[in-house]
Design a protein around this motif. Structure first.
Motif, PDB file in Angstrom:
ATOM      1  N   CYS A 101       0.856  -1.183   0.000  1.00  0.00           N
ATOM      2  CA  CYS A 101       0.000   0.000   0.000  1.00  0.00           C
ATOM      3  C   CYS A 101       0.895   1.237   0.000  1.00  0.00           C
ATOM      4  O   CYS A 101       2.111   1.135   0.214  1.00  0.00           O
ATOM      5  N   THR A 103       1.197   3.628   2.171  1.00  0.00           N
ATOM      6  CA  THR A 103       1.812   3.889   3.470  1.00  0.00           C
ATOM      7  C   THR A 103       3.030   2.990   3.692  1.00  0.00           C
ATOM      8  O   THR A 103       4.105   3.479   4.048  1.00  0.00           O
ATOM      9  N   CYS A 104       2.890   1.704   3.468  1.00  0.00           N
ATOM     10  CA  CYS A 104       3.989   0.768   3.706  1.00  0.00           C
ATOM     11  C   CYS A 104       5.126   0.950   2.697  1.00  0.00           C
ATOM     12  O   CYS A 104       6.278   0.684   3.023  1.00  0.00           O
TER      13      CYS A 104
END
Length: 107
Positions: A101, A103-104
């Motif tokens: 994703c 964010t990761c």
């Protein structure tokens, strides 16, 4: 523009990824699997710690590629490998065997 029937099937089963992302991921995964299988077949016998580590690394990537191919075929492709949320299409195209994703992927 005509959409390949396989792409329509992938898109119907794999959620919000556009069909062109799914088609490219499928092609890239196939190419990566072929390359890693060839690499494994051409590696010398693992007799040193470095050679063992190299072979294990290639095998881990090949296993990840095969898991991603199975997920794509099952319509479950696209979850972040770290947190399970829907992966970002850009990261899925960068490394289709390890989608993350937004964010990761930042760290």
């Amino acid at each position: 523009m005509r959409v390949h029937p396989r792409t329509e099937t992938l898109a119907a089963r794999s959620g919000p990824f556009p069909s062109h992302v799914l088609e490219r991921a499928a092609a890239d995964l196939e190419a990566a699997a072929t390359a890693r299988e060839s690499q494994l077949n051409n590696l010398p016998n693992a007799t040193t710690p470095v050679a063992v580590a190299h072979r294990d690394s290639v095998r881990r990537i090949l296993d990840a590629i095969r898991r991603a191919q199975a997920q794509l075929a099952a319509g479950t492709y696209g979850s972040c490998i770290r947190c399970g949320r829907r992966a970002d299409p850009a990261t899925a195209l960068a490394r289709p065997w390890a989608p993350q994703c937004a964010t990761c992927s930042l760290g």
